[in-house]
Design a protein around this motif. Structure first.
Motif, PDB file in Angstrom:
ATOM      1  N   LEU A 367       0.822  -1.208   0.000  1.00 31.79           N
ATOM      2  CA  LEU A 367       0.000   0.000   0.000  1.00 31.79           C
ATOM      3  C   LEU A 367       0.855   1.256   0.000  1.00 31.79           C
ATOM      4  CD1 LEU A 367      -3.029  -0.689   2.370  1.00 31.79           C
ATOM      5  CD2 LEU A 367      -3.063  -0.261  -0.085  1.00 31.79           C
ATOM      6  N   ARG A 370       1.615   1.670  -3.604  1.00 31.90           N
ATOM      7  CA  ARG A 370       0.399   1.882  -4.380  1.00 31.90           C
ATOM      8  C   ARG A 370      -0.191   3.268  -4.139  1.00 31.90           C
ATOM      9  NH1 ARG A 370      -2.205   1.139  -8.963  1.00 31.90           N
ATOM     10  NH2 ARG A 370      -4.476   0.997  -8.723  1.00 31.90           N
ATOM     11  N   LEU A 371      -0.314   3.653  -2.877  1.00 34.90           N
ATOM     12  CA  LEU A 371      -0.890   4.962  -2.569  1.00 34.90           C
ATOM     13  C   LEU A 371       0.048   6.089  -2.984  1.00 34.90           C
ATOM     14  CD1 LEU A 371      -2.581   4.283   0.902  1.00 34.90           C
ATOM     15  CD2 LEU A 371      -3.633   4.402  -1.367  1.00 34.90           C
ATOM     16  N   TYR A 372       1.339   5.834  -2.956  1.00 30.41           N
ATOM     17  CA  TYR A 372       2.267   6.862  -3.441  1.00 30.41           C
ATOM     18  C   TYR A 372       2.078   7.079  -4.941  1.00 30.41           C
ATOM     19  CZ  TYR A 372       6.475   9.471  -4.498  1.00 30.41           C
ATOM     20  OH  TYR A 372       7.345  10.441  -4.943  1.00 30.41           O
ATOM     21  N   LEU A 374      -0.596   6.706  -6.606  1.00 33.60           N
ATOM     22  CA  LEU A 374      -1.876   7.379  -6.839  1.00 33.60           C
ATOM     23  C   LEU A 374      -1.859   8.845  -6.423  1.00 33.60           C
ATOM     24  CD1 LEU A 374      -4.372   4.595  -5.663  1.00 33.60           C
ATOM     25  CD2 LEU A 374      -3.879   5.278  -8.018  1.00 33.60           C
ATOM     26  N   ASN A 375      -1.112   9.145  -5.344  1.00 31.79           N
ATOM     27  CA  ASN A 375      -1.150  10.486  -4.772  1.00 31.79           C
ATOM     28  C   ASN A 375       0.163  11.254  -4.897  1.00 31.79           C
ATOM     29  OD1 ASN A 375      -3.915  10.374  -3.176  1.00 31.79           O
ATOM     30  ND2 ASN A 375      -2.853   8.465  -2.694  1.00 31.79           N
ATOM     31  N   TYR A 378       3.562  10.140   0.285  1.00 33.27           N
ATOM     32  CA  TYR A 378       3.398   9.108   1.310  1.00 33.27           C
ATOM     33  C   TYR A 378       2.476   9.562   2.443  1.00 33.27           C
ATOM     34  CZ  TYR A 378       7.220   6.219  -0.549  1.00 33.27           C
ATOM     35  OH  TYR A 378       8.006   5.415  -1.332  1.00 33.27           O
ATOM     36  N   PRO A 380      -0.780  10.062   2.828  1.00 38.03           N
ATOM     37  CA  PRO A 380      -1.951   9.245   3.163  1.00 38.03           C
ATOM     38  C   PRO A 380      -1.599   7.966   3.928  1.00 38.03           C
ATOM     39  CG  PRO A 380      -2.095  10.024   0.893  1.00 38.03           C
ATOM     40  CD  PRO A 380      -0.723  10.359   1.374  1.00 38.03           C
ATOM     41  N   VAL A 381      -0.433   7.374   3.618  1.00 35.68           N
ATOM     42  CA  VAL A 381      -0.038   6.144   4.307  1.00 35.68           C
ATOM     43  C   VAL A 381       0.358   6.445   5.748  1.00 35.68           C
ATOM     44  CG1 VAL A 381       1.284   4.021   4.059  1.00 35.68           C
ATOM     45  CG2 VAL A 381       0.883   5.457   2.066  1.00 35.68           C
ATOM     46  N   LEU A 384      -2.788   6.785   7.618  1.00 39.35           N
ATOM     47  CA  LEU A 384      -3.370   5.461   7.818  1.00 39.35           C
ATOM     48  C   LEU A 384      -2.670   4.747   8.964  1.00 39.35           C
ATOM     49  CD1 LEU A 384      -5.281   3.223   6.947  1.00 39.35           C
ATOM     50  CD2 LEU A 384      -3.622   2.546   5.194  1.00 39.35           C
TER      51      LEU A 384
END
Length: 419
Positions: A367, A370-372, A374-375, A378, A380-381, A384
């Motif tokens: 994740l 993956r989230l990096y 998309l955005n 880091y 959002p991670v 989270l």
């Protein structure tokens, strides 16, 4: 004839003193964790010679983490059934074969088989989880978290010892011969495992000893155990995300890459302090409250690090603080498993909890990337990780620190077969 003091220092049924058992167990934990934690040093020279991508190597390491988690429960059951020393020796052999396959691998599939499947299973069969179950059987319940702390800290020491050693082997002999040397060093584990021989003494509750199936059914029907499993998932997510993505995050912040390396070294150093402290405090404080505090403290540290403008000083302070909280969850977590269910199936039930940790590790690594993508950040991670830390802090509070009702009944021990 042994003096009373000598006999007291030697666990029942063992030819070795308690000190010898603990020292050998810690050395096994250090040797087990060292080569695995040094895999990253071999990435660039290995893929450079073969012309493979970083994704190829990363997939092998992801498979390794999952196999480590799966194997933790399977080999934990094997240790409970066939004995600790045999399981550790088998694990060392599989581990070494996996590294040798890595060194020989002519195609990516063999890297995935060797460095992924075999190394992962070998690490699981000779890991500190198996060692801690063995140590937990030879010390009193009051001192279990202390020796668990020593075993966890020993793993961190192995990371420190093998990191410069691996770099030196690569520089002086090349990555191929360096891997072969590491495989050879793993053969010390079967020798060090000799004092750890034995398996849990079967006990009768009424007329029947508990079976593996009954032990699993009891654990999965126990609310406090399930809460512990959920909490350790969070530990794996947070630790794996930082280990894999922190160096890149440091560069994204505009800081020199060396601060990422320094941070990971500091985390390992302070992890030794945190693990020993956690083991010591676990003898005196409530383990569930300790775990709740650790996870909530991680969320506080994450939040502060996200919000405070980044500087080399904040990186150092973050690394030192999170290092103390790094694997300090391990001694109280395993201590609670032993307290709830005893040591009969401690390796297996502790392995199930660790499998949850490795699922979290896989998601933390995947994740993070993956989230990096998309955005392009880091952040959002990190948030989270904050939310998961709060969740873990809360779910540990309802845990009951008490043995299951079965252990409250009179237990009649059977003779322990020799290994």
């Amino acid at each position: 004839m042994a003096s009373p003091s000598t006999a007291a220092a030697r666990p029942a049924g063992s030819r070795f003193s308690l000190a010898t058992i603990v020292i050998c167990g810690c050395l096994v934990a250090a040797i087990n964790f060292g080569p695995r934690s040094s895999m990253g040093f071999f990435q660039l020279p290995l893929i450079g010679e073969h012309g493979w991508s970083r994704e190829t190597f990363s997939l092998a390491m992801a498979i390794q983490n999952l196999m480590w988690g799966v194997g933790a429960a399977l080999f934990g059951a094997a240790a409970d059934r066939f004995g600790t020393a045999r399981t550790l020796a088998l694990g060392a052999v599989v581990y070494a074969i996996g590294i040798l396959v890595m060194a020989w691998a002519p195609a990516p599939v063999w890297l995935h088989v060797g460095g992924g499947v075999l190394v992962g299973l070998g690490v699981a069969a000779s890991s500190f989880g198996i060692v801690m179950a063995a140590l937990g059987r030879v010390v009193s319940a009051e001192k279990r978290t202390l020796v668990f702390g020593f075993a966890t800290a020993a793993g961190s020491f192995g990371q420190f010892f093998f990191s410069p050693l691996s770099q030196a082997l690569i520089q002086n002999f090349g990555w191929h011969d360096g891997l072969i040397a590491l495989a050879g060093m793993l053969m010390l584990i079967p020798l060090l495992a000799i004092p750890l021989q034995g398996r849990p003494t079967p006990r009768q509750a009424g007329e029947r000893d508990q079976t593996i199936g009954a032990a699993l059914a009891e654990a999965f029907g126990h609310r406090s155990y399930l809460l512990l499993v959920a909490g350790f998932f969070v530990c794996g997510f947070q630790v794996a995300f930082i280990t894999t993505h922190f160096p890149a995050y440091i560069q994204d912040l505009g800081l020199e890459a060396r601060w990422g390396v320094i941070a990971l070294m500091l985390i390992g150093l302070f992890n030794i302090v945190g693990s020993l402290s956690s083991g010591y405090l676990g003898m005196r404080l409530s383990k569930r409250y300790m775990l709740s505090f650790i996870y909530l403290a991680r969320s506080v540290v994450f939040t502060a690090f996200i919000l405070i403008p980044p500087t080399p000083l904040t990186v150092v302070l973050f690394a030192a603080t999170i290092g103390i909280l790094w694997l300090s969850t391990v001694p109280p977590t395993n201590g609670l498993v032993a307290l709830m269910f005893g040591t009969r199936y401690l390796a297996m039930l502790g392995g199930v909890v660790f499998f949850s940790h490795q699922v979290g590790s896989f998601l933390g690594v995947w994740l993070g990337g993956r989230l990096y993508d998309l955005n392009h950040s880091y952040t959002p991670v990190w948030w989270l990780g904050v939310a998961l830390g709060i969740f873990a802090g809360i779910v540990h509070l309802p845990i009951r620190e008490a043995p299951v009702e079965r252990l409250a009944a009179p237990l009649v021990p059977r003779a322990q077969p020799a290994e």
